[in-house]
Write a protein that holds these residues in place. Structure first.
Motif, PDB file in Angstrom:
ATOM      1  N   HIS A  84      -8.921 -10.448 -29.794  1.00  0.00           N
ATOM      2  CA  HIS A  84      -8.963 -10.409 -31.281  1.00  0.00           C
ATOM      3  C   HIS A  84      -7.563 -10.129 -31.386  1.00  0.00           C
ATOM      4  O   HIS A  84      -6.693 -11.059 -31.065  1.00  0.00           O
ATOM      5  N   TYR A 139      -4.445  -9.476 -32.775  1.00  0.00           N
ATOM      6  CA  TYR A 139      -3.427  -9.014 -31.994  1.00  0.00           C
ATOM      7  C   TYR A 139      -2.751  -9.509 -30.185  1.00  0.00           C
ATOM      8  O   TYR A 139      -1.911 -10.079 -30.372  1.00  0.00           O
ATOM      9  N   GLN A 140      -3.571 -10.099 -30.057  1.00  0.00           N
ATOM     10  CA  GLN A 140      -4.052 -10.820 -28.725  1.00  0.00           C
ATOM     11  C   GLN A 140      -3.729 -12.038 -28.925  1.00  0.00           C
ATOM     12  O   GLN A 140      -3.173 -12.446 -28.263  1.00  0.00           O
ATOM     13  N   TYR A 159      -4.310 -13.216 -39.544  1.00  0.00           N
ATOM     14  CA  TYR A 159      -5.573 -12.745 -40.534  1.00  0.00           C
ATOM     15  C   TYR A 159      -6.226 -13.625 -41.081  1.00  0.00           C
ATOM     16  O   TYR A 159      -7.771 -13.700 -40.903  1.00  0.00           O
ATOM     17  N   GLU A 206     -17.811  -7.288 -33.669  1.00  0.00           N
ATOM     18  CA  GLU A 206     -16.792  -6.065 -33.777  1.00  0.00           C
ATOM     19  C   GLU A 206     -17.397  -5.068 -31.731  1.00  0.00           C
ATOM     20  O   GLU A 206     -17.873  -4.982 -31.056  1.00  0.00           O
ATOM     21  N   SER A 207     -15.931  -5.138 -31.606  1.00  0.00           N
ATOM     22  CA  SER A 207     -15.619  -4.146 -29.755  1.00  0.00           C
ATOM     23  C   SER A 207     -15.128  -2.885 -30.156  1.00  0.00           C
ATOM     24  O   SER A 207     -14.007  -3.710 -29.641  1.00  0.00           O
ATOM     25  N   ASP A 261     -12.733  -0.540 -32.337  1.00  0.00           N
ATOM     26  CA  ASP A 261     -12.502  -1.067 -33.286  1.00  0.00           C
ATOM     27  C   ASP A 261     -12.017  -1.728 -33.319  1.00  0.00           C
ATOM     28  O   ASP A 261     -10.867  -1.894 -34.218  1.00  0.00           O
ATOM     29  N   LYS A 262     -12.063  -3.591 -33.094  1.00  0.00           N
ATOM     30  CA  LYS A 262     -11.724  -4.434 -32.996  1.00  0.00           C
ATOM     31  C   LYS A 262     -12.129  -5.466 -32.897  1.00  0.00           C
ATOM     32  O   LYS A 262     -13.168  -5.503 -32.778  1.00  0.00           O
ATOM     33  N   LYS A 263     -11.892  -6.583 -33.681  1.00  0.00           N
ATOM     34  CA  LYS A 263     -13.026  -7.856 -34.087  1.00  0.00           C
ATOM     35  C   LYS A 263     -12.939  -8.360 -32.994  1.00  0.00           C
ATOM     36  O   LYS A 263     -11.144  -9.021 -32.672  1.00  0.00           O
ATOM     37  N   VAL A 264     -13.749  -8.593 -32.050  1.00  0.00           N
ATOM     38  CA  VAL A 264     -12.742 -10.053 -31.088  1.00  0.00           C
ATOM     39  C   VAL A 264     -13.588 -11.813 -31.894  1.00  0.00           C
ATOM     40  O   VAL A 264     -14.787 -11.533 -32.012  1.00  0.00           O
ATOM     41  N   TYR A 265     -12.619 -12.517 -31.722  1.00  0.00           N
ATOM     42  CA  TYR A 265     -13.311 -13.685 -32.688  1.00  0.00           C
ATOM     43  C   TYR A 265     -13.780 -14.714 -31.443  1.00  0.00           C
ATOM     44  O   TYR A 265     -12.772 -15.097 -30.465  1.00  0.00           O
TER      45      TYR A 265
END
Length: 194
Positions: free
Chosen positions: A69, A71-72, A93, A109-110, A112-116
């Protein structure tokens, strides 16, 4: 460090150095300003800025390893550059959105975060760039990371001394002054070595 910093105000004495409470804050500000003038911000300092293409390359390189995600991704870049480069959310972003628009990454969506993660096209582009070093591995960024380590350590030391100056007993303050004097001697001895 014994009384070389000036400042007004009333506070309790720090012992042999003669610092008073508000004077310590003046000393901390002078120390911070000295580090900023010497080590950053700017090229080679701890405020090193990278280009938009570097953010893109870093995102692709990281997502080639595993889905993440936003922030990761930011934290991973900061960690791999030893703190010399921490891209802002305002650069990461939009880059993620651009890569998604180009069909190079997808988002799920995972919680409350989007994982790319990389798409087939994204993996092909990341593989094509695989022979180039990652942006955080560039020589200039490595130099910036080395240059940032010393002022950051100095700031942490100054913050610890400030805390003792505000909250310590007279005996604790004197012990801190002794430790700082010893540290100063040891630092100069490093320069004396061949």
């Amino acid at each position: 460090m014994n009384g070389s910093f000036s400042g007004g105000g009333q506070g309790r004495p720090m012992g042999a150095g003669g610092w008073a409470g508000p004077n310590l804050w003046d000393a901390l500000d002078q120390l911070r300003e000295g580090f900023e003038q010497r080590f950053g911000p700017g090229p080679g300092g701890f405020g090193t800025r990278m280009g938009r293409g570097d953010v893109r390359a870093a995102v692709l390189a990281l997502l080639a390893e595993q889905p993440m995600h936003g922030y990761q991704i930011i934290r991973e870049i900061e960690e791999r550059s030893a703190g010399a480069w921490k891209p802002s959310p305002g650069s990461v972003y939009p880059t993620l959105q651009l890569l998604a628009d180009e069909g190079l990454i997808s988002a799920e969506e995972s919680g409350d975060k989007k994982v790319y993660s990389l798409t087939e096209s994204g993996r092909a582009e990341a593989d094509a760039a695989g022979d180039q070093s990652a942006p955080w591995a560039s020589a200039g960024l490595k130099d910036a990371a080395r240059g940032a380590a010393l002022p950051k350590a100095g700031m942490r030391l100054a913050q610890a001394a400030s805390t003792i100056g505000r909250t310590g007993t007279p005996d604790q303050i004197q012990a801190a002054v002794d430790v700082l004097d010893e540290a100063r001697r040891k630092l100069y001895s490093i320069l004396a070595q061949d």
